[in-house]
Scaffold this motif. Structure first.
Motif, PDB file in Angstrom:
ATOM      1  N   TYR A  33       0.817  -1.213   0.000  1.00 43.43           N
ATOM      2  CA  TYR A  33       0.000   0.000   0.000  1.00 43.43           C
ATOM      3  C   TYR A  33       0.857   1.273   0.000  1.00 43.43           C
ATOM      4  CZ  TYR A  33      -3.884  -3.153   1.034  1.00 43.43           C
ATOM      5  OH  TYR A  33      -4.821  -4.157   0.976  1.00 43.43           O
ATOM      6  N   VAL A  91      -8.955   2.046   0.611  1.00 47.67           N
ATOM      7  CA  VAL A  91      -8.613   2.761   1.849  1.00 47.67           C
ATOM      8  C   VAL A  91      -8.849   1.870   3.054  1.00 47.67           C
ATOM      9  CG1 VAL A  91      -9.208   4.733   3.305  1.00 47.67           C
ATOM     10  CG2 VAL A  91      -9.132   5.001   0.814  1.00 47.67           C
ATOM     11  N   LEU A  92      -9.992   1.183   3.081  1.00 48.79           N
ATOM     12  CA  LEU A  92     -10.343   0.368   4.236  1.00 48.79           C
ATOM     13  C   LEU A  92      -9.546  -0.934   4.274  1.00 48.79           C
ATOM     14  CD1 LEU A  92     -14.199   0.977   4.248  1.00 48.79           C
ATOM     15  CD2 LEU A  92     -12.426   2.138   5.577  1.00 48.79           C
ATOM     16  N   GLU A 103      -6.288  -0.065   5.810  1.00 50.96           N
ATOM     17  CA  GLU A 103      -6.395   0.055   7.269  1.00 50.96           C
ATOM     18  C   GLU A 103      -6.469  -1.320   7.922  1.00 50.96           C
ATOM     19  OE1 GLU A 103      -8.943   2.590  10.541  1.00 50.96           O
ATOM     20  OE2 GLU A 103     -10.032   1.398   9.051  1.00 50.96           O
ATOM     21  N   ASP A 104      -7.195  -2.249   7.293  1.00 54.00           N
ATOM     22  CA  ASP A 104      -7.267  -3.613   7.819  1.00 54.00           C
ATOM     23  C   ASP A 104      -5.884  -4.250   7.879  1.00 54.00           C
ATOM     24  OD1 ASP A 104     -10.009  -3.490   8.120  1.00 54.00           O
ATOM     25  OD2 ASP A 104     -10.437  -4.406   6.170  1.00 54.00           O
ATOM     26  N   GLY A 106      -3.248  -2.599   8.525  1.00 56.98           N
ATOM     27  CA  GLY A 106      -2.432  -1.802   9.444  1.00 56.98           C
ATOM     28  C   GLY A 106      -1.741  -0.624   8.800  1.00 56.98           C
ATOM     29  N   ASP A 133      -2.208   3.241   7.115  1.00 54.88           N
ATOM     30  CA  ASP A 133      -3.003   4.445   6.870  1.00 54.88           C
ATOM     31  C   ASP A 133      -2.487   5.078   5.580  1.00 54.88           C
ATOM     32  OD1 ASP A 133      -4.219   6.902   6.772  1.00 54.88           O
ATOM     33  OD2 ASP A 133      -3.661   7.522   8.803  1.00 54.88           O
ATOM     34  N   ARG A 142     -15.547   4.790   9.555  1.00 57.29           N
ATOM     35  CA  ARG A 142     -14.109   4.506   9.454  1.00 57.29           C
ATOM     36  C   ARG A 142     -13.400   5.564   8.608  1.00 57.29           C
ATOM     37  NH1 ARG A 142     -13.198  -1.568   7.604  1.00 57.29           N
ATOM     38  NH2 ARG A 142     -11.029  -0.902   7.947  1.00 57.29           N
ATOM     39  N   ARG A 201     -12.931   8.597  10.669  1.00 52.48           N
ATOM     40  CA  ARG A 201     -11.841   8.436  11.640  1.00 52.48           C
ATOM     41  C   ARG A 201     -10.479   8.605  10.964  1.00 52.48           C
ATOM     42  NH1 ARG A 201     -15.117   4.201  13.830  1.00 52.48           N
ATOM     43  NH2 ARG A 201     -13.880   2.622  12.721  1.00 52.48           N
ATOM     44  N   LEU A 202     -10.393   8.181   9.707  1.00 48.12           N
ATOM     45  CA  LEU A 202      -9.144   8.334   8.958  1.00 48.12           C
ATOM     46  C   LEU A 202      -8.958   9.755   8.420  1.00 48.12           C
ATOM     47  CD1 LEU A 202      -9.254   4.955   7.004  1.00 48.12           C
ATOM     48  CD2 LEU A 202      -7.504   5.616   8.674  1.00 48.12           C
TER      49      LEU A 202
END
Length: 278
Positions: free
Chosen positions: A192, A216-217, A220-221, A223, A225, A255, A258-259
């Motif tokens: 990523y 994007v998600l 995040e899954d 780890g 950002d 989510r 939050r990001l």
């Protein structure tokens, strides 16, 4: 009722972009009525562009006419005069009163009314650099230049975007590095950070980076950002597309908030505003 424009959360403002000029999920796409409404309210709104036979751009998503309009065949083979006589279709495929607009029609429509200083019209160019001719570039510049301060031009081929933007001084640009298969490739590689580095390097002048919300998600899954490094580079992030308001999509939006994404593309900005701005 709160206007469906933005969400303020934890000191960060996230804009709600009206995808394909929809305020609500049941709206037809690309109607002048909704575009004018959004620009007067100060919303962020997106329309798509494809090239027609007379070397200009039509406000349509598909390169063929059947799904979105009462016409048939390729947009590329259809004249400007013919396109202007076609009606748009609603979400059930039924013709509506609104007709297909060309880019110059859209810009002329906006020039007739007051545009809010915060309003941002995204022109999402659906073709690549090879599709551009000098006439297309010149026509684009003539249409957009008077409205350039309220417009951002985006697409997946940044060479095409840079070429078109050069014809309209002051026009902002954006870049979408997400293509079919990108998510699967990233899940397999886990790279990523490299994906974001490549996007920033490919489009050094892009103000906005457009990312599929699933990517994007998924990052995040894993780890990672992927929003923070884009913002650290002085760019903004749009996460696309929340098609409807459901329990699942509400959790996705939570989510994304939050990001601290800068913008969320949605077909139902009114519905999201009702949920998050109560």
């Amino acid at each position: 009722m709160n206007q469906p424009i933005l969400i303020d959360r934890d000191g960060h403002r996230t804009w709600l972009k009206w995808h394909r000029a929809r305020r609500r999920a049941d709206d037809p796409v690309f109607t002048g009525e909704r575009i004018i409404e959004a620009m007067r309210l100060g919303a962020s709104i997106e329309v798509d562009l494809v090239i027609h036979a007379d070397h200009g751009c039509a406000v349509l998503h598909d390169r063929t006419l059947e799904r979105e309009t009462t016409g048939t065949g390729r947009v590329r083979d259809t004249s400007a005069a013919t396109l202007r006589q076609l009606h748009l279709r609603d979400n059930d495929g039924q013709p509506i009163d609104a007709k297909v607009m060309l880019l110059e029609d859209l810009c002329a429509l906006l020039a007739e009314g007051a545009v809010h200083p915060d309003a941002l019209l995204q022109l999402d160019f659906k073709e690549d650099r090879q599709a551009l001719t000098p006439q297309v570039v010149a026509s684009f510049g003539a249409s957009v230049s008077p409205m350039a301060k309220s417009v951002i031009l985006s697409g997946g081929d940044f060479d095409a975007i840079a070429t078109l933007a050069g014809s309209a001084p002051g026009l902002r640009t954006g870049y979408d590095p997400c293509h079919r298969g990108t998510l699967a490739a990233l899940k397999a590689s886990g790279n990523y950070p490299g994906f974001i580095e490549d996007a920033l390097a490919t489009a050094p002048d892009a103000e906005m980076i457009y990312l599929a919300c699933e990517i994007v998600l998924a990052a995040e899954d894993a780890g990672v950002d992927i929003i923070a490094p884009i913002q650290a580079a002085g760019r903004r992030v749009d996460a696309w597309t929340i098609n409807s308001v459901t329990p699942q999509s509400i959790e996705q939006v939570k989510r994304l908030l939050r990001l601290k994404v800068d913008q969320i593309t949605t077909d139902d900005p009114e519905g999201l505003a009702e949920v998050f701005n109560r």
